[in-house]
Design a protein around this motif. Structure first.
Motif, short mmCIF file in Angstrom:
data_model
loop_
_atom_site.label_atom_id
_atom_site.label_comp_id
_atom_site.label_asym_id
_atom_site.label_seq_id
_atom_site.Cartn_x
_atom_site.Cartn_y
_atom_site.Cartn_z
N GLU A 121 -2.84 5.21 -10.87
CA GLU A 121 -3.20 4.34 -11.99
C GLU A 121 -3.10 5.07 -13.33
O GLU A 121 -2.91 4.43 -14.38
CB GLU A 121 -4.61 3.79 -11.79
CG GLU A 121 -4.72 2.79 -10.65
CD GLU A 121 -6.15 2.42 -10.29
OE1 GLU A 121 -6.33 1.46 -9.52
OE2 GLU A 121 -7.09 3.11 -10.77
N LEU A 122 -3.19 6.40 -13.29
CA LEU A 122 -3.04 7.20 -14.51
C LEU A 122 -1.59 7.59 -14.77
O LEU A 122 -1.30 8.28 -15.74
CB LEU A 122 -3.89 8.47 -14.42
CG LEU A 122 -5.41 8.29 -14.41
CD1 LEU A 122 -6.10 9.65 -14.33
CD2 LEU A 122 -5.88 7.54 -15.67
N GLY A 123 -0.70 7.18 -13.86
CA GLY A 123 0.71 7.48 -14.04
C GLY A 123 1.24 8.64 -13.23
O GLY A 123 2.40 9.04 -13.39
N TRP A 124 0.41 9.21 -12.35
CA TRP A 124 0.86 10.31 -11.52
C TRP A 124 1.85 9.81 -10.47
O TRP A 124 1.73 8.69 -9.97
CB TRP A 124 -0.32 10.97 -10.81
CG TRP A 124 -1.18 11.83 -11.68
CD1 TRP A 124 -1.79 11.47 -12.85
CD2 TRP A 124 -1.54 13.20 -11.45
NE1 TRP A 124 -2.51 12.51 -13.36
CE2 TRP A 124 -2.38 13.58 -12.52
CE3 TRP A 124 -1.25 14.11 -10.45
CZ2 TRP A 124 -2.91 14.87 -12.61
CZ3 TRP A 124 -1.79 15.39 -10.53
CH2 TRP A 124 -2.61 15.76 -11.62
N GLU A 125 2.81 10.65 -10.11
CA GLU A 125 3.72 10.39 -8.99
C GLU A 125 3.02 10.83 -7.72
O GLU A 125 2.59 11.98 -7.61
CB GLU A 125 5.02 11.15 -9.18
CG GLU A 125 6.04 10.95 -8.07
CD GLU A 125 7.30 11.76 -8.31
OE1 GLU A 125 7.55 12.72 -7.56
OE2 GLU A 125 8.04 11.44 -9.28
N ILE A 126 2.92 9.94 -6.74
CA ILE A 126 2.13 10.20 -5.54
C ILE A 126 3.03 10.34 -4.31
O ILE A 126 3.94 9.55 -4.09
CB ILE A 126 1.11 9.06 -5.30
CG1 ILE A 126 0.23 8.85 -6.54
CG2 ILE A 126 0.26 9.35 -4.07
CD1 ILE A 126 -0.57 10.06 -6.95
N HIS A 127 2.76 11.37 -3.51
CA HIS A 127 3.44 11.58 -2.25
C HIS A 127 2.38 11.72 -1.15
O HIS A 127 1.39 12.41 -1.33
CB HIS A 127 4.28 12.85 -2.28
CG HIS A 127 5.42 12.79 -3.24
ND1 HIS A 127 6.72 12.53 -2.85
CD2 HIS A 127 5.45 12.95 -4.60
CE1 HIS A 127 7.50 12.54 -3.92
NE2 HIS A 127 6.76 12.78 -4.99
N ILE A 128 2.61 11.05 -0.04
CA ILE A 128 1.75 11.19 1.14
C ILE A 128 2.60 11.80 2.24
O ILE A 128 3.65 11.26 2.60
CB ILE A 128 1.19 9.83 1.59
CG1 ILE A 128 0.29 9.24 0.50
CG2 ILE A 128 0.40 9.98 2.90
CD1 ILE A 128 -0.20 7.83 0.80
N ALA A 129 2.17 12.94 2.77
CA ALA A 129 2.95 13.64 3.78
C ALA A 129 2.08 13.93 5.00
O ALA A 129 0.90 14.25 4.87
CB ALA A 129 3.49 14.95 3.21
N LYS B 224 3.65 2.34 0.25
CA LYS B 224 4.25 1.43 -0.73
C LYS B 224 3.19 0.67 -1.50
O LYS B 224 3.40 0.31 -2.67
CB LYS B 224 5.19 0.45 -0.01
CG LYS B 224 6.52 1.06 0.38
CD LYS B 224 7.43 0.02 1.03
CE LYS B 224 8.78 0.61 1.39
NZ LYS B 224 9.66 -0.39 2.06
N LEU B 225 2.05 0.42 -0.88
CA LEU B 225 0.99 -0.33 -1.56
C LEU B 225 0.40 0.45 -2.73
O LEU B 225 -0.26 -0.12 -3.59
CB LEU B 225 -0.11 -0.69 -0.56
CG LEU B 225 0.29 -1.66 0.55
CD1 LEU B 225 -0.89 -1.93 1.49
CD2 LEU B 225 0.81 -2.98 -0.03
N ALA B 226 0.62 1.77 -2.73
CA ALA B 226 0.15 2.60 -3.84
C ALA B 226 1.32 3.16 -4.64
O ALA B 226 1.15 4.12 -5.41
CB ALA B 226 -0.71 3.75 -3.31
N ASN B 227 2.51 2.57 -4.45
CA ASN B 227 3.73 3.07 -5.10
C ASN B 227 3.95 4.55 -4.81
O ASN B 227 4.38 5.32 -5.69
CB ASN B 227 3.67 2.83 -6.62
CG ASN B 227 3.68 1.36 -6.96
OD1 ASN B 227 4.42 0.57 -6.37
ND2 ASN B 227 2.83 0.96 -7.91
N ALA B 228 3.62 4.95 -3.58
CA ALA B 228 3.76 6.34 -3.16
C ALA B 228 4.94 6.48 -2.22
O ALA B 228 5.42 5.51 -1.63
CB ALA B 228 2.49 6.82 -2.48
N ARG B 229 5.39 7.70 -2.04
CA ARG B 229 6.46 8.01 -1.10
C ARG B 229 5.87 8.70 0.11
O ARG B 229 5.02 9.60 -0.03
CB ARG B 229 7.51 8.90 -1.76
CG ARG B 229 8.71 9.20 -0.86
CD ARG B 229 9.74 10.06 -1.57
NE ARG B 229 10.80 10.46 -0.66
CZ ARG B 229 11.76 11.34 -0.96
NH1 ARG B 229 11.78 11.88 -2.16
NH2 ARG B 229 12.69 11.66 -0.08
#
Length: 250
Positions: A20-28, A58-63
């Motif tokens: 929400e603050l604009g960070w790029e998120i990755h879940i591994a 995808k629900l958090a715009n994460a990869r």
């Protein structure tokens, strides 16, 4: 994380806030969770669980990423560590959240060791053949909460950092619900009939300890070379005894 759904259980509310603050998120995940089912071959279960991880991310715009090490048999060795380092080279993380150093599941502890080691060394030019992103450096490192807020011996974990996820709890629940394959498995193997309610109950328990509706708890790694300021506390202020240590209400 060790398995698909570990992030949704332990830290995804905080990841949502960062996004929400604009960070790029990755879940591994180190493993695809191929042992987390009552039926199906390892490859079949792995594909199901990876697809669930992708859908949740995808629900958090994460990869979503998976290193595909064998579920329940994770080991800290050169192969697993190199895979982790290579992933970190691709992502160049500013902040890493990994599993607890002491937890009920050995896979969680191995994942913690891999995350810690890769965090420290990935930016060294000779650590990987993958290209090094400009500005890569030792990231902030946090360990997520143990199951039930306890370590492997059943002793309470004392967090350094509490993040209020009251407004993110519903989205966190929606993301965990993507892991549909886990309902029957957790019921049979872990005795958890409704993992969604169990997650929400624990988050609200943690939150009530600190005067908010729901929260996620972390322990920050402050060893030599890692940033020592508590960036999560700075980004998401909470009433605590100090910026680096959160103490529960009596």
């Amino acid at each position: 994380m060790a398995h698909p759904d570990d992030a949704e259980i332990g830290c995804v509310g905080t990841l949502i806030r960062l996004a929400e603050l604009g960070w790029e998120i990755h879940i591994a995940t180190v493993s695809a969770g191929d042992c987390g089912a009552l039926t199906g071959s390892p490859s079949e279960v792995a594909e199901i669980r990876i697809a669930e991880g992708v859908a949740a991310a995808k629900l958090a715009n994460a990869r979503f990423h998976c290193l595909r090490e064998p579920d329940g048999r994770l080991v800290y060795d050169r192969v697993a560590l190199q895979k982790t380092i290579d992933l970190f080279r691709d992502v160049a993380p500013t902040l890493v959240i990994t599993m607890p150093m002491s937890d009920y599941h050995a896979d969680h502890e191995i994942t913690s060791q891999l995350g810690r080691a890769a965090s420290f060394v990935y930016a060294a030019p000779n650590a990987s053949e993958r290209p090094l992103t400009d500005g890569s450096t030792v990231p902030y490192l946090y360990y997520s909460d143990g199951h039930g807020g306890k370590d492997r011996m059943g002793q309470p974990i004392i967090p350094t950092t509490i993040v209020d996820i009251s407004e993110q709890l519903d989205q966190k629940t929606e993301m965990l619900a993507c892991h549909k394959s886990q309902r029957e498995w957790l019921k049979a193997h872990n005795g958890i009939d409704d993992y969604l309610s169990a997650m929400r109950h624990y988050c609200t328990q943690r939150g009530q300890q600190y005067g908010v509706h729901a929260a996620e708890a972390f322990v920050q790694h402050r060893g030599h070379g890692h940033p020592s300021n508590d960036i999560l506390a700075e980004l998401f202020p909470l009433l605590t005894s100090s910026q680096s240590q959160a103490k529960p209400r009596n």
